[in-house]
Design an enzyme around this catalytic site. Structure first.
Site, PDB file in Angstrom:
ATOM      1  N   LYS A  25       0.816  -1.220   0.000  1.00  0.00           N
ATOM      2  CA  LYS A  25       0.000   0.000   0.000  1.00  0.00           C
ATOM      3  C   LYS A  25       0.852   1.274   0.000  1.00  0.00           C
ATOM      4  CE  LYS A  25      -4.277  -1.705   0.597  1.00  0.00           C
ATOM      5  NZ  LYS A  25      -5.462  -1.334  -0.193  1.00  0.00           N
ATOM      6  N   SER A  64      -8.924   1.575   8.215  1.00  0.00           N
ATOM      7  CA  SER A  64      -8.309   1.078   9.447  1.00  0.00           C
ATOM      8  C   SER A  64      -7.218   0.077   9.127  1.00  0.00           C
ATOM      9  CB  SER A  64      -9.371   0.430  10.338  1.00  0.00           C
ATOM     10  OG  SER A  64      -9.985  -0.622   9.636  1.00  0.00           O
TER      11      SER A  64
END
Lengths: 318, 318
Positions: free
Chosen positions: B55, B80
């Protein structure tokens, strides 16, 4: 001037011999660990080596150096640790038998691992005397060549190839750190690092519960390891006659760490670097994070070998 | 002919933009896994990426592409998971604020991780509506730019840089496999791999408990993910409007695996490759080891992305 069992030329010859057979393992870094260590730390990931430990380097060098006539009769050793698996695989790659003597108290999973690499296991009583007797008997019967786990010039030179690669990748290291048990790895690091750059400092890392190298160095003469007690199960043996001179003369200092420091270092590496390392590898990391090491002046960049990753994954260590 | 949110040129531009900021992660192999998979498998180790997941590539590309005027106001997202940490660090590296909206049900350790990377956390109710409302409110108040976790061209192009590196290291892959949740990673893999070599086959791997991509592909139209249930907590979302066309047109097949297959694959990688991977990464490994994938003809060499390594080390998964 004393002579040593291996030098840079021997390590370079070993590197040629093992090329393409052992993994060239990556050197990884972690900003979190740099911050905790107070300097730049470069990890040589021998936990990612074949068989899960640096031992495959020394075993491969020793096995490949045999003449065809010697090799045909096979190799033998007594070990229940990473050297046993390493020698079994190195022999299989050359297509020769490996006779591995293991104490009957060794965990079934370790016996299975050696057999998984094609090793021929002989079980003996869990005493050094019976291990040696059994190995000698096999050598006499088969003609197999004994390849000991650390006290052998070709094994030491083979382990040194990890340092050679590390210093090729990061040439300006001020220091290197290797865990010390029998001393094969740290001796190979001395041979390679001091040969490439005499100013590169070599440190050993040792568990408090098996601190014969620290005691030997403090006494100025070889001291045996008796009744070792540490989770770092790769570091429980005494130094050998070939490895002690390296520790005596070329290792600057032996940094001793506690079991709690080892556990914390292991968890840190699993958690932040996403690498499974065994307790013996945690010893090197713990040394670099210790107050004693942090206080050293003049070490801007340090290389640490993560010596292995062979752990049971049935439980956690913390 | 449909257009797609990213192509090879966009991935190459992203690679230039993130160079020296994201790790070039190693590609590792395992003879044991090759044997189990029936072919040569090359693992792109994004678990070793900064923040512990791929990511960071997409977040870095998106953040670095902002103009100075845009960047000055900061970035905002609701997540989250790994995207939250990735965006927080990417913003800190550029020296701008990152506003991260997290549901109040998110584990304290995840909130602490985001704050550890300098993210400014706002807690909201655990509903998509409240997450979006809160993020939009912050964007309106601060002028921060919304960087969503997957459905964004710059994020997709950034994730594709992992495939670009993999195919630079192993140019002759017959296929690549990426886990699919929102679809940012597999879309980036399509853009890079198909752009470099139209014959390279792209497969997605998905948990049975969150199989919207497989169902969407079977139906020929986008299907939402409702009530997902899997330990692969990075793969629970529906595909996005930008990622669905890649899955529909460029992904050859979505391989679905069970929770037991995921757990076994995770343990195998920890045990044999000494790599800590998270369940979502286990999904890709499980797919390659599945009977369905093993039965595929014409795949001699396959690349698999180990997408992340962020797990709690308080317990084991098996």
């Amino acid at each position: 001037m004393p002579t040593y069992a291996a030098d840079l030329a021997a390590v370079r010859a070993a590197a040629e011999r093992v090329r393409g057979v052992v993994h060239r393992t990556p050197v990884l870094t972690s900003e979190t660990i740099d911050r905790l260590a107070g300097r730049a730390v470069f990890f040589k990931c021998e936990n990612l080596q074949k068989t899960g430990a640096f031992k495959y380097r020394g075993a491969t060098n020793a096995v490949r150096k045999l003449t065809d006539a010697e090799a045909a009769r096979g190799v033998v050793t007594h070990s229940s640790g990473n050297h046993a698996q390493a020698l079994a695989l190195a022999a299989r790659v050359r297509g020769i038998p490996a006779y591995i003597v293991m104490p009957r108290t060794a965990p079934a999973v370790k016996k299975a691992a050696v057999e998984g690499y094609g090793g021929i296991v002989t079980v003996c009583e869990p005493t050094l005397a019976d291990r040696e007797r059994t190995a000698n008997e096999i050598a006499a019967r088969t003609g197999a060549v004994l390849i000991p786990p650390f006290d052998h010039p070709d094994v030491i030179a083979g382990q040194g190839t990890a340092a050679l690669e590390l210093l090729e990748d990061v040439p300006d290291l001020d220091a290197v750190v290797a865990p010390v048990g029998g001393g094969g790895l740290v001796s190979g690091f001395c041979a390679a690092a001091k040969g490439l750059n005499p100013a590169c400092r070599v440190f050993a890392a040792e568990p408090l519960g098996a601190d014969d190298a620290a005691r030997s160095k403090a006494a100025g003469e070889w001291q045996p390891q008796t009744a070792p007690n540490s989770i770092a199960d790769g570091l429980l043996t005494s130094l050998g006659t070939l490895t002690w001179p390296f520790v005596r003369d070329q290792v600057e200092r032996v940094v001793v760490v506690t079991e709690e420091q080892i556990r914390q270092a292991m968890r840190l590496v699993w958690e932040r670097m996403k690498l499974v390392i065994e307790p013996s590898a945690g010893v090197g990391v713990a040394a670099v994070l210790s107050d004693e090491f942090r206080a050293l002046a003049g070490v801007r960049k340090v290389g640490v070998v993560l010596c292995g990753g062979n752990v049971s994954l049935d439980k956690l260590y913390w």
